[in-house]
Scaffold this active site. Structure first.
Site: not given
Ligand code: FCB
Length: 524
Positions: A187, A396
């Site tokens: 990210e 994620e």
């Molecule tokens: C993302 C991050 C991770 C966590 C989630 C909820 O943006 O990569 O570390 O904080 O959100």
């Protein structure tokens, strides 16, 4: 060692709602990988052990008012010491792959030379994973720049990209023979724009220009690392993880709302996608940020470096948003993490407003919008990854809810069970539409340090009691384990009579092949 699994819910009649066995389910392809994700600063602790120096998150979390409750990652989930038990628990939960990040300031504490003891930890972790039959997936940068490099200017300074290459090669020297999949950055939008523009994250700067400079140098570092690792070993699977939004105009027939959606899509998604897949910044984004000096940092050859081919694009998706040129009557995310003032993370989107759509929200106030994930995956494949021959992997997806443990520590988190099932169904929809999505990592394996929210928000499928460090799989972990084991994804609402959920909870984590079946949690 105790693995807390006893609870009245756990012993609820597993046959209740037996008709549910006739309920529909969808087949999860056998080669689709179900994993879990974490990040170094969020779980490891061991702040100064074995030579680790501070990162920008140590400095930031120790800054009064920066993190809810003054929480820090000094101890976090103590994973540095409990990694072996954590891997054993993953195994019992049927986790097929583990996405973790390495800590730059553990490995290069002074930003340059290599600390062998820091690498020893990751070598132990990787060997433990491989021994448990879990595929390691390594992320080199999940937001924790060594403070010493921030002191020299941080990501807005070009040299940081070169230091990133030194560090990546040091990790590869040690683990290149055992880790096949490498993600450069997690990210970069957050690192650049939440860290250097909004100031909600470390290092807490508030400058649109610095955010843009940081974004460029992060991506330059990404491209350089891909090139360097590819040179060393063409068989590595290399990639990048981006966080995406799906920006929809509130009124698609109003050009001003369409323009608002264009800005958000440009400044969050395309500002990274176009350089990687097309070797150029999008013209409209360059126009949006013209006054902010991005062009000063873009040197000849940079975009070709950033466009080095990647094998896998990691997709982080939590939700999309409906945007408009007018303000909504009520706002989402109305409560900032702390009272510390922050700016918008978007360098040039003044006058863009986010409208709640009446969807359910998580404890982060994030809308639950699974269909957005299907649309996102289809678009990424059609417009970017597909033509480049790059596959997709959801790196994620997950949700924080206000978990309520019973007196054994067990959490009956049906809201999270529903969240995971519905998003997995959205991924299967994308696969059915022809998109090569190879797997899904739930965020997160453990409750952990949620950045500016500290320990106040819990995303784990495993509960962590921060006083005792006892780990307790939640109902969502047991449901996920069952999906992984049976390759059947239940379809439909999760209600109190959901027999498959009850059966998963009653069964608990699998003890199969586990040498010490009484363990799996951690000693308090
Ligand atoms: C993302 C991050 C991770 C966590 C989630 C909820 O943006 O990569 O570390 O904080 O959100």
């Amino acid at each position: 060692m105790t693995l807390n699994l006893t609870s009245s819910d756990r012993h609820a009649n597993p046959l209740a709602g037996e008709g549910d066995s006739l309920a529909r389910s969808r087949r999860v392809p056998d080669d689709f990988v179900l994993g879990v994700a974490t990040a170094a600063y969020q779980i490891e602790g061991a702040r100064h052990e074995d030579g680790r120096a501070d990162s920008i998150w140590d400095t930031f979390s120790h800054t009064p008012g920066a993190v809810v409750g003054g929480d820090t990652g000094d101890v976090a989930c103590d994973h540095y010491h409990r990694y072996a038990d954590d891997v054993a628990l993953m195994k019992r939960l049927g986790v097929q792959s583990y996405r973790f990040s390495t800590s730059w300031s553990r490995i290069c504490p002074d930003g340059r030379s290599v600390n062998a003891a820091g690498l020893d930890f990751y070598e132990r972790l990787v060997d433990q994973l491989i021994g448990a039959g879990i595929t390691p997936w390594l992320t080199l940068y999940h937001w924790d720049l060594p403070q010493v490099l921030e002191d020299r200017g941080g990501w807005p300074v070009r040299e940081t990209a070169d230091r990133f290459v030194d560090y990546a090669l040091a990790v590869h020297d040690r683990l290149g023979d055992r880790v096949a999949t490498w993600t450069t950055l997690n990210e970069p939008w957050c690192s650049a724009f939440v860290g250097y523009t909004s100031g909600e994250h470390a290092p807490g700067r508030q400058s649109p220009s610095d955010g843009l400079a940081a974004a460029h140098h992060l991506m330059l570092g990404h491209g350089k690392v891909v090139t360097a690792l590819r040179d060393r070993d063409p068989s590595l699977r290399l990639g990048l993880t981006l966080n995406f939004t799906v920006a929809d105009p509130v009124n698609p027939t109003d050009p001003r709302d369409v323009e608002a959606a264009r800005r958000i899509d440009g400044q969050m998604n395309r500002i990274f996608l176009d350089p990687v897949f097309r070797g150029e910044y999008p013209a409209d984004v360059l126009e949006d940020v013209r006054a902010l000096g991005l062009d000063r940092h873009v040197k000849d050859g940079d975009l070709a470096t950033i466009a080095a081919p990647i094998d896998v694009l990691g997709v982080n998706y939590y939700n999309g948003g409906a945007v408009s040129h007018v303000a909504p009557p009520t706002v989402l995310n109305a409560t900032p993490a702390t009272e510390r003032p922050t700016l918008s993370p978007f360098p040039a989107a003044d006058g863009v407003h986010w409208h709640p759509r009446g969807l359910p929200v998580t404890a982060m106030d994030w809308e639950v919008q699974p269909e957005g994930l299907t649309r996102l995956l289809v678009r990424l494949h059609d417009e970017y990854a597909g033509p480049a021959g790059t596959v997709l992997h959801v790196t994620e997806n997950g949700a924080a809810f206000d978990d309520e443990p019973d007196d054994t520590g067990f959490v009956d988190d049906r809201d999270r069970v529903g969240y995971v099932r519905s998003h997995l169904a959205s991924v299967l929809d994308a696969i059915d539409a022809g998109v090569p999505v190879q797997g899904y990592f739930y965020w997160s394996f453990l409750d952990n340090f949620e950045w500016a929210w500290g320990y106040a928000k819990r995303f784990g499928i495993v509960r962590v009691d921060y006083d005792t460090q006892v780990r307790t799989p939640k109902a969502s972990a047991l449901d996920y384990a069952r999906i992984s084991r049976t390759r059947q994804l239940p379809v439909g609402a999760v209600d109190t009579g959901d027999a498959r959920l009850q059966a998963s909870v009653a069964a608990g984590p699998s003890d199969e092949d586990d040498e010490d079946s009484s363990s799996g949690g951690s000693d308090a």
